[in-house]
Design a protein around this motif. Sequence first.
Motif, mmCIF file in Angstrom:
data_model
loop_
_atom_site.group_PDB
_atom_site.id
_atom_site.type_symbol
_atom_site.label_atom_id
_atom_site.label_comp_id
_atom_site.label_asym_id
_atom_site.label_seq_id
_atom_site.Cartn_x
_atom_site.Cartn_y
_atom_site.Cartn_z
ATOM 1 N N ASP A 16 1.684 -7.824 6.685
ATOM 2 C CA ASP A 16 2.465 -8.336 7.824
ATOM 3 C C ASP A 16 1.464 -9.916 8.039
ATOM 4 O OD1 ASP A 16 4.191 -7.066 9.195
ATOM 5 O OD2 ASP A 16 2.306 -5.468 9.820
ATOM 6 N N SER A 118 12.473 -10.402 3.868
ATOM 7 C CA SER A 118 11.571 -10.141 4.909
ATOM 8 C C SER A 118 12.146 -10.776 5.805
ATOM 9 C CB SER A 118 10.369 -9.379 5.700
ATOM 10 O OG SER A 118 9.920 -8.602 7.018
ATOM 11 N N LYS A 122 15.143 -10.892 8.758
ATOM 12 C CA LYS A 122 15.163 -11.802 10.721
ATOM 13 C C LYS A 122 15.881 -12.448 10.917
ATOM 14 C CE LYS A 122 11.500 -13.647 13.534
ATOM 15 N NZ LYS A 122 10.001 -14.431 13.374
ATOM 16 N N ARG A 146 9.442 -1.581 1.626
ATOM 17 C CA ARG A 146 8.033 -1.661 3.269
ATOM 18 C C ARG A 146 8.413 -2.833 4.321
ATOM 19 N NH1 ARG A 146 3.644 0.885 -0.867
ATOM 20 N NH2 ARG A 146 3.729 2.510 0.092
ATOM 21 N N ARG A 150 10.657 -3.462 8.403
ATOM 22 C CA ARG A 150 9.826 -4.141 9.718
ATOM 23 C C ARG A 150 10.065 -5.049 10.161
ATOM 24 N NH1 ARG A 150 5.635 -2.612 6.284
ATOM 25 N NH2 ARG A 150 3.452 -2.743 6.434
ATOM 26 N N GLN A 151 11.624 -5.280 9.684
ATOM 27 C CA GLN A 151 13.019 -6.487 10.605
ATOM 28 C C GLN A 151 13.783 -5.635 11.555
ATOM 29 O OE1 GLN A 151 11.415 -8.992 10.768
ATOM 30 N NE2 GLN A 151 10.299 -8.834 10.018
ATOM 31 N N ALA A 177 8.435 6.202 6.719
ATOM 32 C CA ALA A 177 8.625 5.892 7.960
ATOM 33 C C ALA A 177 9.704 5.563 8.587
ATOM 34 C CB ALA A 177 9.415 4.686 7.162
#
Length: 323
Positions: A16, A118, A122, A146, A150-151, A177
């Motif tokens: 992040d 990533s 997005k 990983r 997140r997206q 996850a």
Amino acid sequence: MIVVPEAACPSLLSLDDAFAPVEAVFAAMARGDATNFPVVREALGGAEEALYGFKGGYDRAGATLGLKAGGYWPHNLAHRQLTNHQSTVFLFDPETGRPTAMVGGNYLTAARTAAASSVSIKHLARPDARVLGMVGAGHQAVFQLRAALRQRPFERVVGWNRDPDRLSRLAEVAGEAGLPFEAVSLDRLGAEADVIVTIASSFAPILAAAQVRPGTHLACMGTDTKGKQEVDSTLLARATVFTDEIAQSVTIGEAQHAVAAGLIRAADITPLGAVINGTHPGRASPDQITLFDGTGVGLQDLAVAARVVALAKAAGLAAEVAF
């Protein structure tokens, strides 16, 4: 000069933490506020079959100047229990030229590469993307998976690798996850995945154009050098192609073969930063195939290195040496 050793980087910089600096660098490049310097990348030859080089640049917006020295030693993991990717980042004061930091670059390379794909997910993947496909299961693939998760609210992960046994590491990450993972053929992967991340060191196409369905977003993130190729050139002709750096994309990136064959032109490739800045619409329709050619620019390395130096200072883990 601040020294942040390799061993300290993973605990300091999360995936992040890497995302925002990389996204900002893409935007700065598209605005003309940041410039990558020409890449030096050479094969060392011999039994090691290593690739070694330098990537550097200057980000005026971020006041970051420097370079990353390193490369890829394909036999490290098997013979020495060392990561195949080995690198170090050096930062300099743009006003004086004095060195300000030396940072271990192995983990940072993995983190910024994962952050780059990533960012592309997005801004380019369909909002309703639910199945993530992974092509490749090496060291970098774990970071890619990983970061990708997140997206979008993915519901399952499918994967392919030349050695299927190595897919177990991706199954573990998916399980962490709470997602099911299945090893599949390339035909099934292309037919089922809404987002595909390719992360392989390949000099021959792995994924064929006919295997990719409309609406897919692909992030081609494998090692970039002269001759590399992860997907069939005709796929780039079907897709709307984006990249971090056009000059690298057409010379050492995934687009090099399509451009050489006359299937696309450099002018057909759009910097991802233009989408981030709002000067390009990005995905135009649900059926559009979008492809991000992540070539790994030096400015990404500098951005995450500067971030980890700031985090190390805040945590009291930055060693300062006279230089």
